[in-house]
Design an enzyme around this catalytic site. Structure first.
Site: not given
Ligand code: MN
Length: 442
Positions: A149, A214, A216, A248, A252, A255, A268, A272, A389
């Site tokens: 990542h 995300e 996680e 999470d 973007r 960010q 962020k 969450t 990604e």
């Protein structure tokens, strides 16, 4: 200390709760994850529970029926009326082991009829309960432990210098926001924020355009440490209560504009999500693996982050899946679409290393604190744990079976995360789901 497998992991163990014996259940008798739940929507009825098959076992009600008469854990359970972090979670491994072993006893197909009758009264069908946050999370830290990542994201933003020189020495992390952590099923409002897509114009304050998830894994701190004290790598796992799934959510576009020089902030902190179930370290014993096998050219971790036990057994083999169901797919009754499948074996740092590093400056960790691994991505394209990604920053959109296309999340999209462990000779155990639907901005 790492838990060893014992008779509670025997794959031949069966429960008198029939749904727990289904081969595809996340919650066989070998799992028994903790949760906090209520029947009906009144917060007064919030209780600590344990998942078994399609049911939740009301732990406190079992205590009231004198099903836990061992003095060593009676006190802990008595305190667990509505709160996990003030009871079992902060206790030592021996108590937790004794408790798990008693749970297996009363739920096992070998339990006597009287026990079964008593326990049965305290079983509630899962579809009749609401889940709440599994713990009161005082602090939340998110790491960045997948080298795949980090390399992919680095390549997008800094093509000439994808992986920064500190990566192989420091488990990189940032302090997240605890107040906006929500339990699976909570709707997520699309955040607004500063966005600067045109480098020649000033930024604008608008709805996030590039909303992402995300995939996680999180771990809850059991026993804490005093301010000024550190936690050695050998002791680290005694401070981890159990694992859950974490999404999470990430803005973007926000960010990209805000992250330098101090790292993630409002991109962020708007939300969450966590799964309601905490799978204990003991339940995960059969699924431990070696830590990441570093390339020969890579530096070894510094001494305080290194131990033989961690190298041999510090890793986890947990398969993680992310599904997407758009509003249109829901209307058409189409199945959620699998976006990625990754595995925690690909993490460059183990939870023990993250925890030891976190406390290595004397920072006090407290019962109920949550730490997360960072996006779990693997080497292959279908193992990328976020849309950033998967679509390479929106350049390669995903084609969904019904003709829709996604670069980032749209309003009405639901992200569904799943996790499970499988190994020859053991029962499959699962983490349940971590879900969230995107609502339009306020
Ligand atoms: Mn993250």
């Amino acid at each position: 200390m790492i838990y060893e497998t014992n008779k509670t992991h025997d794959q031949n163990l069966k429960s008198w709760v029939e749904s727990a014996n289904a081969l595809d259940t996340d919650f066989p008798i070998q799992n028994l994850p903790f949760c906090v739940f209520a029947r009906g929507c009144t917060y007064e009825n919030v209780r600590v529970g344990v998942a078994i098959g399609n049911f939740v076992l009301d732990v406190y009600a079992c205590y009231e029926c004198c099903l836990f008469d061992d003095e060593s854990f009676t006190i802990a359970i008595a305190a667990s009326n509505y709160c996990l972090d003030h009871s079992v979670m902060k206790k030592n491994a021996n108590l937790q082991k004794a408790f798990r072993s008693r749970l297996v006893e009363i739920l096992s197909a070998d339990a006597d009829e009287e026990t079964q009758k008593q326990v049965k009264r305290n079983l509630i069908p899962m579809d009749e309960v609401d889940f709440y946050m599994p713990a009161h999370i005082g602090d939340y830290t998110d790491f960045y432990c997948s080298i795949f990542h980090a390399s992919n994201v680095g390549a997008m933003f800094r093509p000439d210098n994808p992986l920064l020189p500190n990566y192989k020495f420091v488990p990189i992390g940032y302090h997240g926001r605890a107040s906006s952590i929500v339990v699976s099923g909570t709707e997520i409002t699309r955040p607004k924020g500063q966005n600067r897509t045109d480098p020649d114009a000033p930024p604008v304050y608008v709805s996030c355009k590039n909303l992402d998830y995300e995939m996680e894994v999180g771990f809850f701190i059991g026993k804490g440490n005093e301010l000024g004290e550190t936690i050695s790598i050998e002791e680290a796992e005694e401070h981890i209560f159990g694992l859950c799934l974490v999404n999470d959510w990430s803005a973007r576009d926000v960010q990209a504009w805000e992250y330098q020089p101090l790292g993630p902030f409002l991109a962020k902190s708007f939300a969450t999500s966590v799964s309601p179930f905490v799978v204990t370290m003991e339940a995960l014993a059969p699924f431990r693996t070696n830590a990441f096998a570093r390339d020969e050219k890579d530096p070894q971790p510094l001494d305080y982050l290194s131990s033989e036990v961690n190298e041999k057994n510090g890793g986890f083999d947990i398969t993680l899946e992310v599904y997407l169901q758009t509003e249109k797919m829901r209307d058409e009754n189409a199945e959620p679409f699998l976006l990625s499948r990754s595995n925690t074996i690909d993490l460059y740092w183990t939870p023990a290393q993250m925890l030891t590093h976190h406390a290595s400056n004397g920072c006090n960790l407290q019962t109920g604190d949550l730490m997360a691994t960072g996006t779990v991505s693997g080497d292959s394209k279908d193992a990328r744990g976020c849309l950033l990604e998967l679509t390479w920053r929106g350049k390669e959109p995903i084609q969904l079976p019904n003709g829709e296309e996604r670069r980032f999340l749209e309003d009405g999209d639901e992200v569904i995360m799943k996790g499970f462990c499988e190994r020859e000779g053991f029962r499959r155990i699962g983490f349940g789901e971590c879900r969230g639907v995107i609502l339009p901005s306020e």
